[in-house]
Design an enzyme around this catalytic site. Sequence first.
Site, PDB file in Angstrom:
ATOM      1  N   ASP A  81       5.196  -2.337   6.714  1.00 28.05           N
ATOM      2  CA  ASP A  81       4.164  -1.330   6.446  1.00 28.05           C
ATOM      3  C   ASP A  81       3.963  -0.469   7.702  1.00 28.05           C
ATOM      4  O   ASP A  81       3.816  -1.009   8.807  1.00 28.05           O
ATOM      5  CB  ASP A  81       2.874  -2.097   6.099  1.00 28.05           C
ATOM      6  CG  ASP A  81       1.756  -1.194   5.611  1.00 28.05           C
ATOM      7  OD1 ASP A  81       2.053  -0.131   5.051  1.00 28.05           O
ATOM      8  OD2 ASP A  81       0.579  -1.590   5.786  1.00 28.05           O
ATOM      9  N   ASP A 103       6.998   5.639   9.244  1.00 23.94           N
ATOM     10  CA  ASP A 103       5.815   6.492   9.165  1.00 23.94           C
ATOM     11  C   ASP A 103       5.884   7.611  10.205  1.00 23.94           C
ATOM     12  O   ASP A 103       5.502   7.445  11.358  1.00 23.94           O
ATOM     13  CB  ASP A 103       4.548   5.651   9.369  1.00 23.94           C
ATOM     14  CG  ASP A 103       3.285   6.469   9.138  1.00 23.94           C
ATOM     15  OD1 ASP A 103       3.394   7.710   8.991  1.00 23.94           O
ATOM     16  OD2 ASP A 103       2.193   5.888   9.115  1.00 23.94           O
ATOM     17  N   HIS A 207      -1.552   4.679  -0.407  1.00 18.95           N
ATOM     18  CA  HIS A 207      -2.115   3.849   0.674  1.00 18.95           C
ATOM     19  C   HIS A 207      -3.636   3.873   0.574  1.00 18.95           C
ATOM     20  O   HIS A 207      -4.215   4.729  -0.088  1.00 18.95           O
ATOM     21  CB  HIS A 207      -1.690   4.414   2.035  1.00 18.95           C
ATOM     22  CG  HIS A 207      -0.291   4.065   2.397  1.00 18.95           C
ATOM     23  ND1 HIS A 207       0.020   3.233   3.441  1.00 18.95           N
ATOM     24  CD2 HIS A 207       0.892   4.404   1.830  1.00 18.95           C
ATOM     25  CE1 HIS A 207       1.329   3.100   3.519  1.00 18.95           C
ATOM     26  NE2 HIS A 207       1.889   3.806   2.549  1.00 18.95           N
ATOM     27  N   GLY A 208      -4.270   2.932   1.277  1.00 19.16           N
ATOM     28  CA  GLY A 208      -5.731   2.935   1.360  1.00 19.16           C
ATOM     29  C   GLY A 208      -6.398   2.761   0.009  1.00 19.16           C
ATOM     30  O   GLY A 208      -7.398   3.413  -0.288  1.00 19.16           O
ATOM     31  N   SER A 210      -7.837   0.008  -1.284  1.00 23.40           N
ATOM     32  CA  SER A 210      -9.008  -0.881  -1.376  1.00 23.40           C
ATOM     33  C   SER A 210     -10.236  -0.036  -1.622  1.00 23.40           C
ATOM     34  O   SER A 210     -10.388   1.042  -1.029  1.00 23.40           O
ATOM     35  CB  SER A 210      -9.203  -1.655  -0.066  1.00 23.40           C
ATOM     36  OG  SER A 210      -8.194  -2.609   0.110  1.00 23.40           O
ATOM     37  N   ASP A 231      -5.108  -3.917   1.546  1.00 22.53           N
ATOM     38  CA  ASP A 231      -5.332  -4.800   2.688  1.00 22.53           C
ATOM     39  C   ASP A 231      -6.821  -5.139   2.832  1.00 22.53           C
ATOM     40  O   ASP A 231      -7.232  -6.303   2.740  1.00 22.53           O
ATOM     41  CB  ASP A 231      -4.796  -4.145   3.973  1.00 22.53           C
ATOM     42  CG  ASP A 231      -4.789  -5.100   5.147  1.00 22.53           C
ATOM     43  OD1 ASP A 231      -5.183  -6.270   4.968  1.00 22.53           O
ATOM     44  OD2 ASP A 231      -4.396  -4.698   6.257  1.00 22.53           O
TER      45      ASP A 231
HETATM   46  P1  13P Z   1      -6.556  -0.576   2.707  1.00 20.70           P
HETATM   47  O1  13P Z   1      -6.784  -1.487   3.854  1.00 20.70           O
HETATM   48  O2  13P Z   1      -7.522   0.540   2.667  1.00 20.70           O
HETATM   49  O3  13P Z   1      -6.451  -1.324   1.429  1.00 20.70           O
HETATM   50  O4  13P Z   1      -5.137   0.131   2.942  1.00 20.70           O
HETATM   51  C1  13P Z   1      -3.999  -0.641   2.975  1.00 20.70           C
HETATM   52  C2  13P Z   1      -2.793   0.156   3.311  1.00 20.70           C
HETATM   53  O5  13P Z   1      -2.678   1.327   3.010  1.00 20.70           O
HETATM   54  C3  13P Z   1      -1.718  -0.522   4.011  1.00 20.70           C
HETATM   55  O6  13P Z   1      -0.672   0.326   4.334  1.00 20.70           O
HETATM   56  O1  G3H Z   2      -2.599   0.434   6.795  1.00 19.08           O
HETATM   57  C1  G3H Z   2      -2.762  -0.436   7.617  1.00 19.08           C
HETATM   58  C2  G3H Z   2      -2.884  -1.848   7.185  1.00 19.08           C
HETATM   59  O2  G3H Z   2      -4.145  -2.085   6.628  1.00 19.08           O
HETATM   60  C3  G3H Z   2      -2.538  -2.779   8.304  1.00 19.08           C
HETATM   61  O3  G3H Z   2      -3.567  -2.906   9.219  1.00 19.08           O
HETATM   62  O4  G3H Z   2      -2.502  -2.679  11.451  1.00 19.08           O
HETATM   63  O5  G3H Z   2      -4.657  -3.899  11.181  1.00 19.08           O
HETATM   64  O6  G3H Z   2      -2.524  -4.882  10.341  1.00 19.08           O
HETATM   65  P1  G3H Z   2      -3.297  -3.625  10.650  1.00 19.08           P
HETATM   66 ZN    ZN Z   3      -1.306   2.336   4.752  1.00 18.47          ZN
END
Ligand code: 13P
Ligand code: G3H
Ligand code: ZN
Length: 284
Positions: A81, A103, A207-208, A210, A231
Amino acid sequence: MLVTGKKILDHAHENNYAVGAFNVNNMEALQAVILAAEKESSPVIIQTSEGAIKYAGLDYLSTMIRFAAQKASVPVALHLDHGTTYETIIKCISNGWSSIMVDGSHYDLAKNIEVTKNIVDIAHAAGISVEAELGRLSGVEDQISVDEKDAIYTNPKEAIQFVKETNLDYLAIAIGTAHGKYIGNPELDFDRLEEIKKLIKIPVVLHGASGIPEDSIKRAVSLGVNKINIDTDLRQGFTDAIKDVFEKNPKEFDPRKICGPAREAMAEIISIKMKMFGCAGKAK
Ligand code: 13P
Ligand code: G3H
Ligand code: ZN
């Protein structure tokens, strides 16, 4: 079984559903993902950020996740990721990751194309699929601070050029989501999503995700999102369960009695997401 991200996501793209991509940092989180995927009979993407690799160690994550994937009765992809350094990406390609994200979203278009294309050529030669990002999310990303004001949604015309010139396998787009916890209600640009999907005709990544309400997620899936990154919701569920253990028994000191309920809580959240995304039952 361990499969490439492309294998999982091409099927999702052709059959109009999305697959959950869940971030893991430790054994309990990994087991929670596998538990839920097997219970829901769902393909799944297990993803590790550069931060996760720093925390747990590349060798530990590689060994542990590939073992879990090989043992699993459902298709599992191991995905990097937000790969931002050439070094990490190459290490993951050499250590069993079956999908990687490069990325370059913080670069201008020309540089993003150049960086992405270079990684696509290397990864494809190794049989590994590639995600890249065009447009910027607001909030804080993995080791990259993106100021809210700098947030730029994905430009549909640039998306066609980006896909054509890089030959990537799935595209992460910016349509109003942010990493982490939302303050207020996130508003997604569904028209932009619809337009991009019609133009690029490959799997689209969100992404994002949540904290995005169920109706918005389902609408995004119906308009062509095929990979949904989660995440924050998992971190919250895990930690809430631990807090609950201590509320009930402040003297608890057996890690198994602390992390066990957290693992169960995380698996339950993942199950709910899989049903929401439409990947439950798709492992068959
Ligand atoms: P969230 O933490 O907002 O769920 O995003 C996760 C993400 O995009 C990981 O790449
Ligand atoms: O998009 C990012 C993920 O939520 C990963 O987060 O870098 O804290 O592991 P992290
Ligand atoms: Zn992300």
